[in-house]
Design a protein around this motif. Structure first.
Motif, mmCIF file in Angstrom:
data_model
loop_
_atom_site.group_PDB
_atom_site.id
_atom_site.type_symbol
_atom_site.label_atom_id
_atom_site.label_comp_id
_atom_site.label_asym_id
_atom_site.label_seq_id
_atom_site.Cartn_x
_atom_site.Cartn_y
_atom_site.Cartn_z
ATOM 1 N N TYR A 296 -8.252 -25.475 28.030
ATOM 2 C CA TYR A 296 -7.093 -26.348 28.153
ATOM 3 C C TYR A 296 -6.615 -26.911 26.825
ATOM 4 O O TYR A 296 -5.425 -27.193 26.665
ATOM 5 N N SER A 297 -7.546 -27.099 25.878
ATOM 6 C CA SER A 297 -7.171 -27.854 24.695
ATOM 7 C C SER A 297 -8.123 -27.576 23.531
ATOM 8 O O SER A 297 -9.321 -27.351 23.735
ATOM 9 N N PRO A 298 -7.597 -27.638 22.291
ATOM 10 C CA PRO A 298 -8.477 -27.508 21.116
ATOM 11 C C PRO A 298 -9.368 -28.728 20.916
ATOM 12 O O PRO A 298 -10.231 -28.715 20.028
ATOM 13 N N PHE A 299 -9.187 -29.748 21.736
ATOM 14 C CA PHE A 299 -10.010 -30.954 21.624
ATOM 15 C C PHE A 299 -11.484 -30.656 21.894
ATOM 16 O O PHE A 299 -12.351 -31.462 21.549
ATOM 17 N N PHE A 300 -11.771 -29.493 22.467
ATOM 18 C CA PHE A 300 -13.157 -29.152 22.804
ATOM 19 C C PHE A 300 -14.069 -29.196 21.577
ATOM 20 O O PHE A 300 -15.280 -29.398 21.705
ATOM 21 N N VAL A 301 -13.489 -29.030 20.369
ATOM 22 C CA VAL A 301 -14.319 -29.029 19.161
ATOM 23 C C VAL A 301 -14.998 -30.389 18.962
ATOM 24 O O VAL A 301 -16.107 -30.460 18.419
#
Length: 274
Positions: free
Chosen positions: A225-230
């Motif tokens: 869903y999002s690059p925030f997973f990092v």
């Protein structure tokens, strides 16, 4: 002043953002502009999840945990231990929290109020007999999804809907890992009190590996869903360092409020600008 200080401490100020934070982030993902958050329902909901919700959550927990707290050094070193003379204050604080919940009906939608009631119900079932989910292996950390519910409330306030199911599952995996990790330092006191938790059942190392798996699942789902997973990868990374002996388990536990607060702050602005 002594009574106010006691109530303040029983609500665990260092953990206030564990309930208020999800509410803020859930609302942030539901709006297109930060100024849309400026509504009576949002501010009243924020105030509720900041203080009354925690007064109830930890007040009920302290009243139910006299058996385990007797052996828990954490209660004397970092938190407060329930004294017989303070029980009446705890009970009054709990009643005030329930009264505050009822007042939310005037500003919340039916769905948001129902979700808030579910939060209170889970908080009750987690601590109080005969259900006492905290003493039931696997149900203890799974029931910690109660910390996701404030986020659902915030999202529901502005959309009338719930987030996608995979996101809810990812958040549940995150809160489950957080709960399990926090139970590891209590293994000795819970064992002495004959309280069977997941951490007691699995032991220190297996519990850490399960935390690693749950946080990794959360990161993998969010990656779709999002690059925030990092940012979420911080949690399995830190857990792995504890497993191999590079970090102190208890020391990391007391740093989590800061870590969670910083990542939550980043997530809030990511939600607003994305």
């Amino acid at each position: 002043m002594k009574i106010l200080s006691l109530v303040f401490n029983l609500s665990r100020p260092r953990f206030w953002l564990y309930t208020a934070g999800p509410f803020i982030v859930g609302a942030a993902f539901a709006v297109h502009d930060v100024y849309q958050l400026n509504t009576p329902a949002f501010w009243i909901g924020l105030l509720f999840f900041l203080i009354p919700a925690n007064m109830y959550l930890y007040g009920v927990n302290d009243l139910a945990d006299e058996d385990t707290d007797e052996h828990n050094t954490k209660k004397t070193s970092h938190e407060i231990k329930l004294a017989e003379s303070n029980k009446r204050i705890y009970i009054v604080s709990i009643m005030i929290s329930i009264a505050t919940l009822l007042l939310l009906q005037s500003v919340f939608s039916a769905q948001s109020f129902l979700l808030t009631s579910i939060f209170m119900g889970l908080a009750t079932m987690y601590s109080l007999p005969p259900i006492r989910l905290k003493a039931r292996p696997y149900l203890d950390f799974l029931s910690n999804i109660l910390y996701v519910v404030p986020g659902l409330v915030g999202y529901s306030l502005f959309t009338g809907q719930l987030p996608p199911l995979p996101i809810i599952v990812a958040c549940g995996a995150w809160t489950g890992a957080m709960h399990l990790y926090s139970a590891i330092p209590d293994i000795q006191s819970d064992t002495q009190a004959k309280l069977q938790t997941t951490a007691v059942l699995l032991g220190r190392m297996n519990s850490l590996w399960l935390c690693f798996v749950l946080w990794s699942i959360c990161a993998i789902i969010v990656a779709f869903y999002s690059p925030f997973f990092v940012f979420i990868l911080v949690y399995p990374f830190l857990t792995l360092r504890v497993i191999i002996g590079q970090l102190d388990l208890t020391g990391l536990y007391w740093r989590f409020p800061w870590i969670n607060g910083i990542i939550g702050f980043i997530l809030f602005w990511y939600a607003i600008f994305s």
